[in-house]
Design a protein around this motif. Structure first.
Motif, short mmCIF file in Angstrom:
data_model
loop_
_atom_site.label_atom_id
_atom_site.label_comp_id
_atom_site.label_asym_id
_atom_site.label_seq_id
_atom_site.Cartn_x
_atom_site.Cartn_y
_atom_site.Cartn_z
N ILE A 227 -47.59 -17.11 51.03
CA ILE A 227 -48.04 -18.50 51.93
C ILE A 227 -47.59 -19.46 50.97
CG2 ILE A 227 -49.88 -19.91 52.90
CD1 ILE A 227 -49.62 -17.10 54.13
N LYS A 228 -46.43 -20.35 51.56
CA LYS A 228 -45.94 -21.33 50.78
C LYS A 228 -46.90 -22.58 50.78
CE LYS A 228 -41.71 -19.73 49.90
NZ LYS A 228 -41.39 -19.71 48.31
N PRO A 229 -46.88 -23.22 49.38
CA PRO A 229 -47.56 -24.40 49.20
C PRO A 229 -47.23 -25.42 50.08
CG PRO A 229 -47.06 -23.34 47.10
CD PRO A 229 -46.37 -22.73 48.18
N SER A 230 -48.03 -26.21 50.83
CA SER A 230 -47.52 -27.05 51.83
C SER A 230 -46.69 -28.39 51.23
CB SER A 230 -48.55 -27.54 52.92
OG SER A 230 -48.21 -28.82 53.75
N ASN A 231 -45.79 -28.96 51.69
CA ASN A 231 -45.06 -30.13 51.32
C ASN A 231 -45.82 -31.30 51.84
OD1 ASN A 231 -43.27 -29.11 49.57
ND2 ASN A 231 -41.99 -28.60 51.08
N ILE A 232 -46.64 -31.18 52.81
CA ILE A 232 -47.43 -32.25 53.31
C ILE A 232 -48.83 -32.68 52.53
CG2 ILE A 232 -48.77 -33.08 55.54
CD1 ILE A 232 -46.78 -31.19 57.11
N ASN A 233 -49.47 -31.72 52.31
CA ASN A 233 -50.87 -31.84 51.55
C ASN A 233 -51.25 -30.36 51.40
OD1 ASN A 233 -52.76 -31.34 53.62
ND2 ASN A 233 -52.20 -33.55 54.07
N ALA A 234 -52.26 -30.48 50.08
CA ALA A 234 -52.91 -29.11 50.16
C ALA A 234 -53.65 -28.65 51.29
CB ALA A 234 -53.74 -29.34 48.99
N ALA A 235 -54.18 -29.36 51.97
CA ALA A 235 -55.10 -28.97 53.10
C ALA A 235 -54.51 -28.18 53.90
CB ALA A 235 -55.89 -30.10 53.52
N TYR A 236 -53.15 -28.98 54.43
CA TYR A 236 -52.15 -28.15 55.33
C TYR A 236 -51.74 -26.64 54.76
CZ TYR A 236 -48.50 -28.18 59.03
OH TYR A 236 -47.90 -27.80 60.19
N GLY A 237 -51.81 -26.53 53.76
CA GLY A 237 -51.24 -25.32 53.07
C GLY A 237 -52.54 -24.23 53.46
N GLN A 238 -53.52 -24.88 52.97
CA GLN A 238 -54.95 -23.86 53.19
C GLN A 238 -55.09 -23.47 54.58
OE1 GLN A 238 -58.27 -25.08 50.97
NE2 GLN A 238 -57.13 -25.94 49.38
N GLU A 239 -54.81 -24.43 55.59
CA GLU A 239 -54.99 -24.22 57.23
C GLU A 239 -54.00 -23.23 57.45
OE1 GLU A 239 -54.45 -28.09 58.66
OE2 GLU A 239 -56.24 -28.96 57.96
N THR A 240 -52.84 -23.17 56.93
CA THR A 240 -51.67 -22.32 57.12
C THR A 240 -52.08 -21.04 56.61
OG1 THR A 240 -50.04 -23.89 56.92
CG2 THR A 240 -49.44 -21.45 56.77
N ALA A 241 -52.83 -20.74 55.41
CA ALA A 241 -53.31 -19.65 55.25
C ALA A 241 -54.36 -18.85 55.95
CB ALA A 241 -53.89 -19.73 53.66
N GLN A 242 -55.30 -19.90 56.26
CA GLN A 242 -56.39 -19.38 57.38
C GLN A 242 -55.96 -18.95 58.69
OE1 GLN A 242 -59.43 -22.39 57.91
NE2 GLN A 242 -60.69 -21.15 58.92
N LYS A 243 -54.88 -19.54 59.38
CA LYS A 243 -54.21 -19.01 60.40
C LYS A 243 -53.46 -17.65 60.15
CE LYS A 243 -53.60 -23.74 62.43
NZ LYS A 243 -54.37 -23.33 63.87
N ALA A 244 -52.93 -17.66 59.16
CA ALA A 244 -52.08 -16.30 58.84
C ALA A 244 -53.33 -15.17 58.75
CB ALA A 244 -51.51 -16.62 57.50
N VAL A 245 -54.41 -15.17 58.02
CA VAL A 245 -55.32 -14.26 57.88
C VAL A 245 -56.04 -13.95 59.02
CG1 VAL A 245 -57.89 -13.97 56.91
CG2 VAL A 245 -56.09 -14.95 55.36
N THR A 246 -55.94 -14.85 59.97
CA THR A 246 -56.76 -14.68 61.27
C THR A 246 -55.71 -13.78 62.21
OG1 THR A 246 -57.91 -16.84 61.23
CG2 THR A 246 -57.46 -15.88 63.40
N LEU A 247 -54.59 -14.22 62.04
CA LEU A 247 -53.29 -13.31 62.57
C LEU A 247 -53.53 -12.06 62.32
CD1 LEU A 247 -51.21 -13.38 65.06
CD2 LEU A 247 -49.63 -14.28 63.21
N PHE A 248 -53.31 -11.71 60.80
CA PHE A 248 -53.44 -10.33 60.46
C PHE A 248 -54.42 -9.74 61.03
CE2 PHE A 248 -50.35 -11.55 57.47
CZ PHE A 248 -49.42 -10.24 57.46
N LYS A 249 -55.92 -10.31 61.04
CA LYS A 249 -56.97 -9.63 61.72
C LYS A 249 -56.85 -9.18 63.11
CE LYS A 249 -62.00 -10.11 62.06
NZ LYS A 249 -63.11 -10.87 61.62
N GLU A 250 -56.24 -10.14 63.79
CA GLU A 250 -56.05 -9.96 65.46
C GLU A 250 -55.13 -9.02 65.59
OE1 GLU A 250 -55.03 -13.81 66.59
OE2 GLU A 250 -56.80 -14.90 66.87
N LEU A 251 -54.30 -8.60 64.80
CA LEU A 251 -53.18 -7.69 65.17
C LEU A 251 -53.57 -6.34 64.26
CD1 LEU A 251 -50.05 -9.75 64.89
CD2 LEU A 251 -51.19 -8.95 66.89
N ASN A 252 -54.86 -6.32 63.84
CA ASN A 252 -55.34 -5.17 63.13
C ASN A 252 -54.54 -4.60 62.16
OD1 ASN A 252 -57.68 -4.81 64.91
ND2 ASN A 252 -56.12 -4.15 66.47
N ALA A 253 -53.87 -5.52 61.11
CA ALA A 253 -52.82 -5.25 60.24
C ALA A 253 -53.56 -5.69 58.70
CB ALA A 253 -51.60 -6.12 60.60
#
Length: 264
Positions: A132-158
């Motif tokens: 998960i790349k650190p965001s160039n917008i702000n730290a919160a954006y990067g953490q939201e990206t991480a959260q969405k990625a974790v959710t997607l891996f769960k949804e795809l049973n991966a």
């Protein structure tokens, strides 16, 4: 390399038929230390971070294949190393904007969803090492990206396939808030193995030069059951040293070469 040191080498998981995943009910990760950096792209001249390089890493029987995740302005998760794609800043562009361009082999820029599904297909031996790349917008954006990625891996049973890595320590801590059992490795090289373990981080994945400067961290990691990974290892002498030191993983642009050394 001790198989027991790898990240959950044999894990039971539910059927993944919706993703064309292996029919086998067990993951048995390959008993080697090779993580293909941005996929196995170099020998076949595939684009880095492409579906083709991912599939080649799986074909080579690498124990892991690494890739990089950004989030677009319209919340699409995409796979690319640099913050720009054909001069478009990914975080400030829509996926439709990015689709104007293709990778050198004709692929579209992969979405994380497509990448995961390809990574599950005919694969019960290769980890998906998700940076998960650190965001160039702000730290919160990067953490939201991480959260969405974790959710997607769960949804795809991966979830059982994925190892999360990042240069942003807080991104890894955010992932562990969401899933305390997630496999995580820190990239930046500025924390000891004991510090990472105290925060629940599974491993240290540092540039090999960090371990050359801090050889004591190799012993400390082993004593604390912290995973040892090194990047990006393309020098044969460094490969030999890391194999001798019994690293759990070696991340490389030359997976074929490390595999040859392990056979010898």
């Amino acid at each position: 390399m001790k198989t027991s040191q790898l990240l959950c080498p044999i894990i039971l998981f539910s059927a993944l038929s919706s993703c064309n995943s292996p029919k086998a009910s067990k993951i048995k990760f390959a008993d080697n230390i090779v993580v293909a950096h941005r996929g196995a792209w170099k020998a076949k001249n595939f684009p880095e971070n492409s579906i083709a390089s991912l599939q080649q890493a799986i074909k080579l029987n690498c124990t892991g294949t690494e890739f990089d995740v950004w989030r677009t302005a319209d919340d699409s998760l995409v796979i690319h190393h640099d913050p720009h794609f054909n001069d478009l800043e990914i975080e400030k562009s829509t996926y439709k904007d990015l689709m104007q361009f293709q990778l050198s082999n004709g692929e579209q820029l992969p979405t994380l969803s497509a990448y995961i599904k390809a990574g599950l297909t005919n694969n019960n031996h290769t980890r998906l090492v998700c940076e998960i790349k650190p965001s160039n917008i702000n730290a919160a954006y990067g953490q939201e990206t991480a959260q969405k990625a974790v959710t997607l891996f769960k949804e795809l049973n991966a979830e059982d396939y994925v190892v999360y890595i990042s240069f942003d320590y807080d991104i890894l801590k955010k992932i562990l808030e969401i899933n305390p059992k997630a496999n995580t490795q820190y990239l930046n090289g500025d924390k000891s193995p004991a510090e990472c373990k105290a925060d629940g981080i599974t491993g240290i994945d540092y540039h090999f030069s960090v371990f050359q400067k801090h050889p004591e961290w190799i012993k400390e990691a082993k004593e604390n059951n912290v995973i040892l990974n090194a990047w990006t290892v393309n020098d044969p002498k460094v490969m030999d040293w890391l194999i001798q030191e019994k690293f759990d993983f070696v991340t490389t642009n030359e997976p074929e070469e490390v595999l040859k050394k392990l056979k010898k």
